[in-house]
Write an enzyme that holds these catalytic residues in place. Structure first.
Site, PDB file in Angstrom:
ATOM      1  N   HIS A 286       0.879  -1.181   0.000  1.00 47.29           N
ATOM      2  CA  HIS A 286       0.000   0.000   0.000  1.00 47.29           C
ATOM      3  C   HIS A 286       0.914   1.228   0.000  1.00 47.29           C
ATOM      4  O   HIS A 286       1.690   1.417  -0.924  1.00 47.29           O
ATOM      5  CB  HIS A 286      -0.931  -0.105   1.216  1.00 47.29           C
ATOM      6  CG  HIS A 286      -2.059   0.876   1.285  1.00 47.29           C
ATOM      7  ND1 HIS A 286      -2.448   1.669   0.253  1.00 47.29           N
ATOM      8  CD2 HIS A 286      -2.911   1.180   2.310  1.00 47.29           C
ATOM      9  CE1 HIS A 286      -3.466   2.431   0.605  1.00 47.29           C
ATOM     10  NE2 HIS A 286      -3.769   2.151   1.868  1.00 47.29           N
ATOM     11  N   HIS A 325      -2.266  -2.199  -9.821  1.00 46.41           N
ATOM     12  CA  HIS A 325      -3.231  -1.635  -8.886  1.00 46.41           C
ATOM     13  C   HIS A 325      -4.481  -2.496  -8.879  1.00 46.41           C
ATOM     14  O   HIS A 325      -4.862  -3.018  -9.928  1.00 46.41           O
ATOM     15  CB  HIS A 325      -3.595  -0.196  -9.289  1.00 46.41           C
ATOM     16  CG  HIS A 325      -4.133   0.602  -8.159  1.00 46.41           C
ATOM     17  ND1 HIS A 325      -5.447   0.528  -7.785  1.00 46.41           N
ATOM     18  CD2 HIS A 325      -3.528   1.452  -7.301  1.00 46.41           C
ATOM     19  CE1 HIS A 325      -5.628   1.317  -6.745  1.00 46.41           C
ATOM     20  NE2 HIS A 325      -4.490   1.884  -6.415  1.00 46.41           N
ATOM     21  N   ASP A 381       2.778   5.573  -6.785  1.00 42.98           N
ATOM     22  CA  ASP A 381       4.019   5.457  -6.022  1.00 42.98           C
ATOM     23  C   ASP A 381       5.257   5.279  -6.882  1.00 42.98           C
ATOM     24  O   ASP A 381       6.371   5.286  -6.370  1.00 42.98           O
ATOM     25  CB  ASP A 381       3.924   4.268  -5.046  1.00 42.98           C
ATOM     26  CG  ASP A 381       3.038   4.599  -3.869  1.00 42.98           C
ATOM     27  OD1 ASP A 381       3.022   5.772  -3.470  1.00 42.98           O
ATOM     28  OD2 ASP A 381       2.366   3.694  -3.363  1.00 42.98           O
TER      29      ASP A 381
HETATM   30  N1  CMC Z   1       4.857  -6.798 -10.452  1.00 43.45           N
HETATM   31  C1  CMC Z   1       4.735  -7.984 -11.064  1.00 43.45           C
HETATM   32  N2  CMC Z   1       3.588  -8.683 -11.168  1.00 43.45           N
HETATM   33  C2  CMC Z   1       2.507  -8.129 -10.629  1.00 43.45           C
HETATM   34  C3  CMC Z   1       2.533  -6.881  -9.990  1.00 43.45           C
HETATM   35  C4  CMC Z   1       3.768  -6.208  -9.915  1.00 43.45           C
HETATM   36  N3  CMC Z   1       3.869  -5.025  -9.320  1.00 43.45           N
HETATM   37  N4  CMC Z   1       1.293  -6.565  -9.538  1.00 43.45           N
HETATM   38  C5  CMC Z   1       0.517  -7.580  -9.892  1.00 43.45           C
HETATM   39  N5  CMC Z   1       1.244  -8.523 -10.544  1.00 43.45           N
HETATM   40  C6  CMC Z   1       0.751  -9.778 -11.154  1.00 43.45           C
HETATM   41  C7  CMC Z   1       0.517 -10.834 -10.097  1.00 43.45           C
HETATM   42  O1  CMC Z   1       1.662 -11.619  -9.906  1.00 43.45           O
HETATM   43  C8  CMC Z   1      -0.635 -11.597 -10.701  1.00 43.45           C
HETATM   44  O2  CMC Z   1      -0.124 -12.427 -11.710  1.00 43.45           O
HETATM   45  P1  CMC Z   1      -0.738 -13.916 -11.941  1.00 43.45           P
HETATM   46  O3  CMC Z   1      -2.152 -13.657 -12.408  1.00 43.45           O
HETATM   47  O4  CMC Z   1       0.138 -14.533 -12.959  1.00 43.45           O
HETATM   48  O5  CMC Z   1      -0.695 -14.588 -10.601  1.00 43.45           O
HETATM   49  C9  CMC Z   1      -1.462 -10.518 -11.373  1.00 43.45           C
HETATM   50  O6  CMC Z   1      -0.534  -9.491 -11.715  1.00 43.45           O
HETATM   51  C10 CMC Z   1      -2.578  -9.933 -10.501  1.00 43.45           C
HETATM   52  O7  CMC Z   1      -1.987  -9.505  -9.276  1.00 43.45           O
HETATM   53  P2  CMC Z   1      -2.712  -9.511  -7.871  1.00 43.45           P
HETATM   54  O8  CMC Z   1      -1.675  -9.613  -6.798  1.00 43.45           O
HETATM   55  O9  CMC Z   1      -3.812 -10.498  -7.880  1.00 43.45           O
HETATM   56  O10 CMC Z   1      -3.357  -8.065  -7.874  1.00 43.45           O
HETATM   57  P3  CMC Z   1      -3.974  -7.330  -6.615  1.00 43.45           P
HETATM   58  O11 CMC Z   1      -5.051  -6.503  -7.116  1.00 43.45           O
HETATM   59  O12 CMC Z   1      -4.275  -8.300  -5.523  1.00 43.45           O
HETATM   60  O13 CMC Z   1      -2.739  -6.434  -6.091  1.00 43.45           O
HETATM   61  C11 CMC Z   1      -1.245  -4.638  -5.835  1.00 43.45           C
HETATM   62  C12 CMC Z   1      -2.623  -5.075  -6.330  1.00 43.45           C
HETATM   63  C13 CMC Z   1      -1.136  -3.104  -5.899  1.00 43.45           C
HETATM   64  C14 CMC Z   1      -1.068  -5.069  -4.368  1.00 43.45           C
HETATM   65  C15 CMC Z   1      -0.164  -5.284  -6.732  1.00 43.45           C
HETATM   66  O14 CMC Z   1      -0.306  -4.857  -8.073  1.00 43.45           O
HETATM   67  C16 CMC Z   1       1.244  -5.034  -6.225  1.00 43.45           C
HETATM   68  O15 CMC Z   1       1.732  -5.758  -5.361  1.00 43.45           O
HETATM   69  N6  CMC Z   1       1.935  -3.956  -6.745  1.00 43.45           N
HETATM   70  C17 CMC Z   1       3.238  -3.594  -6.243  1.00 43.45           C
HETATM   71  C18 CMC Z   1       3.080  -2.812  -4.950  1.00 43.45           C
HETATM   72  C19 CMC Z   1       2.596  -1.398  -5.202  1.00 43.45           C
HETATM   73  O16 CMC Z   1       3.103  -0.695  -6.068  1.00 43.45           O
HETATM   74  N7  CMC Z   1       1.635  -0.967  -4.382  1.00 43.45           N
HETATM   75  C20 CMC Z   1       1.120   0.404  -4.431  1.00 43.45           C
HETATM   76  C21 CMC Z   1      -0.298   0.458  -4.902  1.00 43.45           C
HETATM   77  S1  CMC Z   1      -0.775   2.133  -5.350  1.00 43.45           S
HETATM   78  C22 CMC Z   1      -0.767   2.979  -3.877  1.00 43.45           C
HETATM   79  C23 CMC Z   1      -1.919   2.606  -3.031  1.00 43.45           C
HETATM   80  O17 CMC Z   1      -3.064   2.951  -3.403  1.00 43.45           O
HETATM   81  O18 CMC Z   1      -1.700   2.002  -2.000  1.00 43.45           O
END
Ligand code: CMC
Length: 446
Positions: A286, A325, A381
């Site tokens: 986050h 996201h 971010d």
């Molecule tokens: N790098 C590589 N792969 C990713 C990433 C990433 N940053 N984000 C998602 N994926 C992949 C993930 O591995 C999954 O692949 P597969 O379908 O093959 O398993 C797919 O994309 C869907 O990911 P998810 O984890 O199910 O997506 P989510 O909606 O649960 O997670 C997130 C959203 C923001 C936690 C995630 O994208 C992430 O960890 N990003 C990096 C951390 C980050 O930048 N966070 C800040 C968010 S913006 C500020 C805020 O509002 O907090």
């Protein structure tokens, strides 16, 4: 409000439109159920009537991570993640970041309308009047270890305010609620500045109520240090910070705002509720992502090392921090504005070379099948930490800066929730998959 139609308002009241029914046939029993649809959603409790056997508890919806569950109705922030749209109270984020100050946007979030000139002046005076933290805050900060992470200290300091202001427990009184909102928003920049100064072993100077919200923060933070900006740089940096605070001010039911609503649903006071929201923000998935992005860029080190790093990401061994996201499946509109703020900041600071690495990472990622298929784009971010670093902030302060902006959103959601006739204690269900009744075997016989 993702994917949920904005309610139709008639004379300010939500119209009770018949949007039809969702018909469900239970293949186990052949029974048909008709669930009323409102705002393109059905009430989860309606599922309870679906039972195979009359003695059963009834059907639940299962939604780990709340990917498709609306926990409330809200009139604060609208996001269309597919089209990359973000609006506060109907106003596009691009226009707010361009034309407004942060305190103006905080007023908008809390009250629902942009202030008139005299209202804004009065609001700024009120916030400045609360910019001195409670006298006990300095002593509290002195109790932390010198290397304590500023976010851990901030969470603790905000929670401590609950003990200094016991009147905050009167959450049913609108004027008392408002007092806590002004107190917290007024004090928070000074507390954040003190948190930083404490970690550098510096004194706690008084804030200057004559300065603007962001300039006062910068001045209090860097007073007497090598980072203290000259007059022109102070104006540019304060405006850049102001715009960054606006971009971070709200994002509807994200992890920290949901924590705020969840904790305050038990009628806990706003300080401990904001502390819990800030704790949720601290995590690297986050608000902690801005800090993690810089760690990642430092680790990659050079453009030539990007391909090897990307291979690890695509193999699922790590994440490209600052990308992806839950809601945006398009370019995060905030990331675009943050990128433009970087150029303004670099005019009065040294150019942060990490920006070239980040831009190359973005270019490669946006052309790569892995990211295209999963619709992963830079989020707010990705570039913010690079700006904060150029301004002179240490990495461990980045999430504190996020919290300064987001506090306005947390408090707006709290106020909305306290007025919500559907407010109930948050208490999700679970699907129990553990053992059935089991007898305890006495210790000696196990
Ligand atoms: N790098 C590589 N792969 C990713 C990433 C990433 N940053 N984000 C998602 N994926 C992949 C993930 O591995 C999954 O692949 P597969 O379908 O093959 O398993 C797919 O994309 C869907 O990911 P998810 O984890 O199910 O997506 P989510 O909606 O649960 O997670 C997130 C959203 C923001 C936690 C995630 O994208 C992430 O960890 N990003 C990096 C951390 C980050 O930048 N966070 C800040 C968010 S913006 C500020 C805020 O509002 O907090």
């Amino acid at each position: 409000m993702l994917g949920i139609r904005t309610p139709v308002l008639v004379g300010g009241e939500e119209a009770d439109l018949d949007e039809g029914k969702l018909t469900i046939t239970d293949s186990r029993t052949g029974e048909k159920y008709s669930l009323p649809i409102k705002n393109s959603s059905v009430r989860a409790i309606e599922l309870r009537q679906i039972r195979e056997d009359p003695d059963e508890f009834g059907m639940l919806s299962y939604d780990p991570g709340y990917t498709n569950t609306a926990s409330c109705t809200s009139r604060i922030t609208f996001i269309d993640g597919d089209r990359g749209i973000l609006r506060y109270r109907g106003f596009p984020i691009e226009d707010l970041a361009q034309s407004c100050t942060f305190t103006e946007v905080a007023f908008l979030l809390l009250n629902g309308n942009l202030p008139l000139q005299n209202e804004l002046e009065a609001w700024n005076r009120e916030l400045a009047g609360h910019s001195h933290p409670h006298e006990k805050v300095r002593q509290l900060l002195d109790g932390f270890l010198p290397d304590a992470h500023p976010m851990g200290v901030l969470v603790s300091a905000v929670a401590a305010l609950s003990t200094y202001y016991p009147d905050a427990k009167q959450i049913g009184c609108a004027s008392t609620r408002r007092l806590q909102q002004v107190r917290l928003l007024g004090q928070l920049p000074t507390i954040a500045a003190y948190v930083y100064r404490k970690s550098r072993g510096r004194s706690y100077p008084d804030p200057d109520p004559e300065l603007s919200y962001s300039e006062n923060f910068i001045r209090t933070l860097w007073s007497g240090t090598r980072h203290e900006p000259g007059p022109r740089a102070a104006t540019v940096l304060a405006r850049a910070l102001d715009r960054l605070f606006i971009l971070h001010a709200d994002h509807e039911q994200n992890c920290s705002t949901s924590a705020m609503r969840q904790v305050s649903s038990s009628n806990a006071d706003p300080y401990v509720s904001v502390a819990s929201a800030a704790a949720a923000l601290y995590g690297p998935l986050h608000g902690g992502a801005n800090e993690a992005v810089l760690g990642m860029l430092d680790e990659i080190g050079s453009i030539s090392a990007i391909p090897a790093f990307m291979r690890q990401v695509k193999a699922g061994e790590r994440r490209l921090m600052g990308f992806g996201h839950r809601v945006y499946k398009n370019y995060d509109p905030r990331a675009r504005i943050v990128r433009s703020i970087a150029d303004e900041v670099f005019e009065v600071t040294e150019r942060n070379p990490r920006i070239d690495l980040a831009m190359e990472l973005e270019r490669i990622a946006l052309e790569d099948e892995y990211f295209i298929k999963r619709r992963l784009y830079p989020n707010v971010d990705f570039y913010s930490g690079i700006i904060y670093q150029a301004m002179g902030f240490s990495r461990d302060m980045f999430t504190v800066l996020f919290a300064l902006g987001r506090a306005a959103g947390w408090l707006s959601h709290w106020e909305e929730f306290m007025r919500d006739s559907e407010k109930r204690i948050a208490r999700p269900r679970q699907i129990y998959l553990g053992p059935d009744r089991t007898d305890v075997v006495p210790m000696g016989d196990r």
